[in-house]
Design a protein around this motif. Structure first.
Motif, short mmCIF file in Angstrom:
data_model
loop_
_atom_site.label_atom_id
_atom_site.label_comp_id
_atom_site.label_asym_id
_atom_site.label_seq_id
_atom_site.Cartn_x
_atom_site.Cartn_y
_atom_site.Cartn_z
N LEU A 1 0.82 -1.20 0.00
CA LEU A 1 0.00 0.00 0.00
C LEU A 1 0.86 1.26 0.00
O LEU A 1 1.83 1.35 0.76
CB LEU A 1 -0.91 0.00 1.24
CG LEU A 1 -1.78 1.21 1.45
CD1 LEU A 1 -2.85 1.32 0.37
CD2 LEU A 1 -2.44 1.14 2.83
N VAL A 2 0.49 2.23 -0.82
CA VAL A 2 1.13 3.55 -0.78
C VAL A 2 0.42 4.32 0.34
O VAL A 2 -0.80 4.51 0.27
CB VAL A 2 0.99 4.29 -2.13
CG1 VAL A 2 1.57 5.69 -2.02
CG2 VAL A 2 1.65 3.50 -3.25
N PRO A 3 1.13 4.73 1.38
CA PRO A 3 0.49 5.41 2.52
C PRO A 3 -0.35 6.60 2.08
O PRO A 3 0.06 7.40 1.24
CB PRO A 3 1.67 5.85 3.39
CG PRO A 3 2.77 4.88 3.04
CD PRO A 3 2.58 4.59 1.57
N GLY A 4 -1.55 6.68 2.65
CA GLY A 4 -2.44 7.80 2.37
C GLY A 4 -3.30 7.63 1.14
O GLY A 4 -4.15 8.47 0.86
N THR B 1 -13.35 -1.00 -0.82
CA THR B 1 -12.11 -0.30 -0.49
C THR B 1 -11.23 -0.21 -1.73
O THR B 1 -10.97 -1.21 -2.39
CB THR B 1 -11.36 -1.04 0.64
OG1 THR B 1 -12.21 -1.09 1.79
CG2 THR B 1 -10.07 -0.30 1.00
N PHE B 2 -10.81 1.01 -2.02
CA PHE B 2 -9.95 1.31 -3.17
C PHE B 2 -8.59 1.73 -2.64
O PHE B 2 -8.51 2.50 -1.67
CB PHE B 2 -10.56 2.43 -4.00
CG PHE B 2 -11.95 2.13 -4.49
CD1 PHE B 2 -12.14 1.55 -5.73
CD2 PHE B 2 -13.05 2.40 -3.70
CE1 PHE B 2 -13.42 1.25 -6.18
CE2 PHE B 2 -14.34 2.11 -4.14
CZ PHE B 2 -14.52 1.52 -5.38
N SER B 3 -7.51 1.27 -3.26
CA SER B 3 -6.18 1.64 -2.80
C SER B 3 -5.21 1.68 -3.98
O SER B 3 -5.46 1.09 -5.03
CB SER B 3 -5.67 0.67 -1.73
OG SER B 3 -5.53 -0.63 -2.25
N VAL C 1 8.21 6.86 -2.95
CA VAL C 1 6.93 6.83 -3.67
C VAL C 1 5.95 7.74 -2.95
O VAL C 1 5.71 7.60 -1.75
CB VAL C 1 6.36 5.40 -3.73
CG1 VAL C 1 5.01 5.40 -4.46
CG2 VAL C 1 7.34 4.47 -4.42
N SER C 2 5.39 8.70 -3.70
CA SER C 2 4.41 9.67 -3.20
C SER C 2 5.05 10.54 -2.12
O SER C 2 6.23 10.40 -1.79
CB SER C 2 3.16 8.95 -2.68
OG SER C 2 2.09 9.84 -2.51
N SER C 3 4.29 11.48 -1.62
CA SER C 3 4.78 12.38 -0.57
C SER C 3 3.59 13.09 0.05
O SER C 3 2.45 12.91 -0.39
CB SER C 3 5.75 13.41 -1.16
OG SER C 3 5.08 14.27 -2.07
N GLY C 4 3.87 13.91 1.03
CA GLY C 4 2.82 14.71 1.65
C GLY C 4 2.32 15.78 0.70
O GLY C 4 2.77 15.89 -0.44
N LEU D 1 5.90 14.84 -5.38
CA LEU D 1 5.54 13.44 -5.62
C LEU D 1 4.15 13.11 -5.09
O LEU D 1 3.72 11.95 -5.16
CB LEU D 1 6.56 12.51 -4.95
CG LEU D 1 8.03 12.69 -5.33
CD1 LEU D 1 8.91 11.74 -4.53
CD2 LEU D 1 8.24 12.51 -6.81
N GLN D 2 3.45 14.10 -4.56
CA GLN D 2 2.16 13.88 -3.90
C GLN D 2 1.22 13.01 -4.73
O GLN D 2 0.96 13.28 -5.90
CB GLN D 2 1.48 15.21 -3.60
CG GLN D 2 0.13 15.06 -2.94
CD GLN D 2 -0.55 16.39 -2.71
OE1 GLN D 2 -0.05 17.44 -3.13
NE2 GLN D 2 -1.68 16.37 -2.06
N GLY D 3 0.72 11.96 -4.11
CA GLY D 3 -0.22 11.06 -4.77
C GLY D 3 -1.66 11.47 -4.50
O GLY D 3 -1.96 12.13 -3.51
N ALA D 4 -2.56 11.06 -5.39
CA ALA D 4 -3.99 11.31 -5.23
C ALA D 4 -4.75 10.06 -5.68
O ALA D 4 -4.32 9.35 -6.57
CB ALA D 4 -4.43 12.51 -6.06
N LEU D 5 -5.89 9.82 -5.02
CA LEU D 5 -6.78 8.73 -5.38
C LEU D 5 -8.19 9.30 -5.42
O LEU D 5 -8.64 9.91 -4.44
CB LEU D 5 -6.69 7.60 -4.37
CG LEU D 5 -7.69 6.45 -4.51
CD1 LEU D 5 -7.53 5.73 -5.84
CD2 LEU D 5 -7.53 5.47 -3.35
#
Length: 124
Positions: free
Chosen positions: A5-8, A90-92, A105-108, A113-117
């Motif tokens: 899992l990518v956190p957040g 649940t989507f991740s 991978v990703s960031s705050g 690098l901030q990720g979005a879902l």
């Protein structure tokens, strides 16, 4: 290596009957490889209820350094449309190491690098 899992980047959504679900994610990764030959290759995927969908939702990304740049970044942009049973799902976003050096991978919310879902429910 297994997907992790990518956190957040996980959320649960109540999907009503007679709906279509559109899921999208974007984000970035930075190679930790140093020098002109440094690189990282990762697989990125959308999971639904802990399972990788059979059709779509998967992308491989590569961040490659060169003689003038180290710490290269790469971005992902994945989307899929699916039909699910009514109820909570649940989507991740998950990642898996493929080759090369480790990567961030990703960031705050203040990093490049901030990720979005995103999950969009469309009633039929």
């Amino acid at each position: 290596t297994a997907f992790t899992l990518v956190p957040g980047l996980s959320l649960s959504v109540n999907v009503p009957a007679n709906s279509v679900v559109f899921v999208s994610t974007t984000g970035g990764m930075a190679t930790q490889g140093t020098g002109a030959g440094g690189f990282s290759v990762l697989s990125m995927a959308i999971y639904i209820d802990g399972v990788l969908p059979a059709n779509g939702g998967y992308q491989r990304i590569s961040a490659l350094n060169n003689s003038g740049l180290a710490g290269s970044i790469a971005t992902w942009a994945i989307d899929l449309t699916t039909t699910l049973s009514a109820g909570t799902h649940t989507f991740s976003v998950q990642t898996k190491y493929a080759q090369g050096s480790s990567a961030t991978v990703s960031s705050g919310n203040t990093g490049v690098l901030q990720g979005a879902l995103n999950v969009l429910i469309i009633k039929k």
